[in-house]
Design a protein around this motif. Structure first.
Motif, PDB file in Angstrom:
ATOM      1  N   GLY A 124       0.942  -1.154   0.228  1.00 49.46           N
ATOM      2  CA  GLY A 124      -0.246  -0.379  -0.222  1.00 49.46           C
ATOM      3  C   GLY A 124       0.865   1.056   0.412  1.00 49.46           C
ATOM      4  O   GLY A 124       0.320   2.052   0.016  1.00 49.46           O
ATOM      5  N   ILE A 125       2.303   0.731  -0.218  1.00 57.19           N
ATOM      6  CA  ILE A 125       3.197   2.632   0.447  1.00 57.19           C
ATOM      7  C   ILE A 125       3.651   2.608  -0.724  1.00 57.19           C
ATOM      8  O   ILE A 125       3.603   4.055  -0.870  1.00 57.19           O
ATOM      9  N   PRO A 126       3.924   2.259  -1.607  1.00 57.32           N
ATOM     10  CA  PRO A 126       4.752   2.490  -2.741  1.00 57.32           C
ATOM     11  C   PRO A 126       4.249   4.217  -3.174  1.00 57.32           C
ATOM     12  O   PRO A 126       5.021   5.215  -3.105  1.00 57.32           O
ATOM     13  N   LEU A 127       3.870   4.166  -4.312  1.00 60.81           N
ATOM     14  CA  LEU A 127       3.010   5.126  -5.467  1.00 60.81           C
ATOM     15  C   LEU A 127       2.365   6.694  -4.225  1.00 60.81           C
ATOM     16  O   LEU A 127       3.046   7.039  -4.807  1.00 60.81           O
ATOM     17  N   ALA A 128       1.302   5.586  -3.278  1.00 62.29           N
ATOM     18  CA  ALA A 128       0.707   6.707  -2.881  1.00 62.29           C
ATOM     19  C   ALA A 128       1.846   7.212  -2.494  1.00 62.29           C
ATOM     20  O   ALA A 128       1.499   8.466  -1.758  1.00 62.29           O
ATOM     21  N   GLY A 129       2.313   6.597  -1.393  1.00 67.18           N
ATOM     22  CA  GLY A 129       3.641   7.366  -0.177  1.00 67.18           C
ATOM     23  C   GLY A 129       4.243   7.895  -0.920  1.00 67.18           C
ATOM     24  O   GLY A 129       4.563   9.584  -0.263  1.00 67.18           O
ATOM     25  N   HIS A 159      -4.149  10.131   3.474  1.00 68.27           N
ATOM     26  CA  HIS A 159      -3.402   9.853   4.514  1.00 68.27           C
ATOM     27  C   HIS A 159      -2.470   9.544   5.139  1.00 68.27           C
ATOM     28  O   HIS A 159      -2.191   9.749   6.108  1.00 68.27           O
ATOM     29  N   PHE A 160      -1.043   9.340   3.811  1.00 61.81           N
ATOM     30  CA  PHE A 160      -0.430   9.702   4.035  1.00 61.81           C
ATOM     31  C   PHE A 160       0.502  11.299   4.305  1.00 61.81           C
ATOM     32  O   PHE A 160       1.436  11.605   4.497  1.00 61.81           O
ATOM     33  N   GLY A 273       7.865   4.541  14.162  1.00 56.75           N
ATOM     34  CA  GLY A 273       5.989   5.068  14.520  1.00 56.75           C
ATOM     35  C   GLY A 273       4.744   6.139  13.892  1.00 56.75           C
ATOM     36  O   GLY A 273       3.873   6.604  14.304  1.00 56.75           O
ATOM     37  N   ALA A 274       5.627   6.744  12.953  1.00 53.14           N
ATOM     38  CA  ALA A 274       5.016   7.691  12.750  1.00 53.14           C
ATOM     39  C   ALA A 274       4.045   7.702  11.284  1.00 53.14           C
ATOM     40  O   ALA A 274       3.385   8.410  10.549  1.00 53.14           O
ATOM     41  N   LEU A 275       4.478   6.178  10.685  1.00 53.49           N
ATOM     42  CA  LEU A 275       3.757   5.812   9.528  1.00 53.49           C
ATOM     43  C   LEU A 275       2.525   5.005   9.357  1.00 53.49           C
ATOM     44  O   LEU A 275       3.653   3.735   9.521  1.00 53.49           O
ATOM     45  N   ARG A 276       1.609   4.909   9.269  1.00 57.99           N
ATOM     46  CA  ARG A 276       0.959   3.987   9.011  1.00 57.99           C
ATOM     47  C   ARG A 276      -0.287   3.443   8.035  1.00 57.99           C
ATOM     48  O   ARG A 276      -0.501   4.731   7.569  1.00 57.99           O
ATOM     49  N   VAL A 277      -0.570   2.704   7.728  1.00 54.49           N
ATOM     50  CA  VAL A 277      -1.103   1.735   6.410  1.00 54.49           C
ATOM     51  C   VAL A 277      -3.019   1.574   6.952  1.00 54.49           C
ATOM     52  O   VAL A 277      -2.512   1.067   7.372  1.00 54.49           O
TER      53      VAL A 277
END
Length: 311
Positions: A124-129, A159-160, A273-277
């Motif tokens: 879930g992270i790469p493109l959107a984050g 949300h990111f 702990g600063a990034l939640r998916v």
């Protein structure tokens, strides 16, 4: 290998299962066994044919540009990764994407998945984050104390973006529907705005930056929220340069430039702990699963990310 492809442009019904040949990695590439991928708006915009002039792929096209999985084989000049390594990436934009059991990724785009992170989270992270990060840090140049508005704060990029901005020490406002107000606050938003009942121009002013994930409908109000010289980044469509100039702001449509270093920074945020998916839903790797996932994304109401479980 099994892949879900499109053989012509059209609706989600064009997503069909096919057997495809897995490609051998180049000298600086790895072949990844895909464990999970995710859906992004570029997937269905390309599927519909809206980008065929700018991105003229040949059919059949394997969509999908997020991958989390395990290295199967590595090219002869790859030094950082080997078979069995857990990795994730936003591969280069090609017609052989990640809706497949295996995909090729350039070594410099790969990042090791940290031990606590699941494949679904990683996908879930790469493109959107990285898109959120590029908008805020490279184009927006936000710093501690910057005032930032995220239009569409409950979606994948949104949300990111809230979390990246808060990590930089920014003061963050974000918009979402009424049902997502509490979620915006959980992500760290200082001000949560219900766009169904409130208008940002009645609440905010003199902001340094706006990140738009919604589209043209919010551009003009976003310009009015910004201070003179403020910055407006859109990932949903090109802003009007004429109207931006009239408002005295700098506006740009941001296209992700994928880099392993950018993804590594997001990994560091996750580790501290600063990034939640936020995962809105998980779908099976099948014609039915991909079609349902595309339709869900097209509705534009997903909270966080829509993930496909491949293995």
């Amino acid at each position: 290998m099994k892949a879900i492809v499109i053989e012509q442009y059209g609706s989600a019904d064009e997503l069909v299962e096919r057997e495809m040949e897995a490609e051998a990695p180049g000298d600086r590439q790895v072949l990844v066994d895909v464990y999970a991928t995710s859906i992004n708006p570029i997937d269905w915009k390309l599927r519909e044919g809206n980008m065929k002039d700018d991105i003229p792929f040949e059919f059949p096209i394997i969509l999908g540009w997020d991958v989390a999985g395990v290295v199967r084989t590595a090219g002869k000049d790859v030094t950082a990764f080997g078979p069995g390594d857990r990795v994730f990436a936003r591969p280069k934009l090609t017609g052989r994407g990640t809706y497949a059991e295996q995909t090729l990724v350039d070594e410099d785009l790969l990042v090791a998945i940290p031990e606590p992170m699941s494949y679904e989270e990683a996908a879930g992270i790469p493109l959107a984050g990285m898109t959120a990060q590029q908008c805020l840090l490279e184009f927006g140049e936000i710093t501690e104390g910057s005032k930032v508005l995220i239009q569409g704060g409950s979606g994948g990029v949104g949300h990111f973006a809230i979390q990246v901005a808060k990590d930089m020490g920014a003061y963050v406002a974000a918009t979402a529907s009424g049902r997502n107000q509490e979620f915006l606050k959980q992500m760290g938003a200082d001000v949560a705005i219900n766009y169904e009942e409130e208008n940002v121009v009645d609440i905010l002013s003199d902001y340094d930056m706006v990140l738009d994930t919604v589209g043209e409908s919010v551009h003009e109000e976003s310009f009015r929220v910004l201070r003179t010289g403020g910055r407006f980044a859109s990932v949903a469509g090109p802003p009007s340069q004429e109207k931006a100039e009239e408002a005295g702001v700098t506006a740009q449509f941001v296209w992700l430039q994928e880099e392993g270093e950018k993804l590594q920074r997001l990994t560091s945020l996750y580790n501290k702990g600063a990034l939640r998916v936020e995962i809105n839903s998980k779908h099976n790797f099948s014609e039915k699963g991909l079609r349902a996932a595309h339709r869900e994304s097209e509705e534009g109401r997903a909270r966080g990310k829509i993930v496909i479980k491949v293995r």
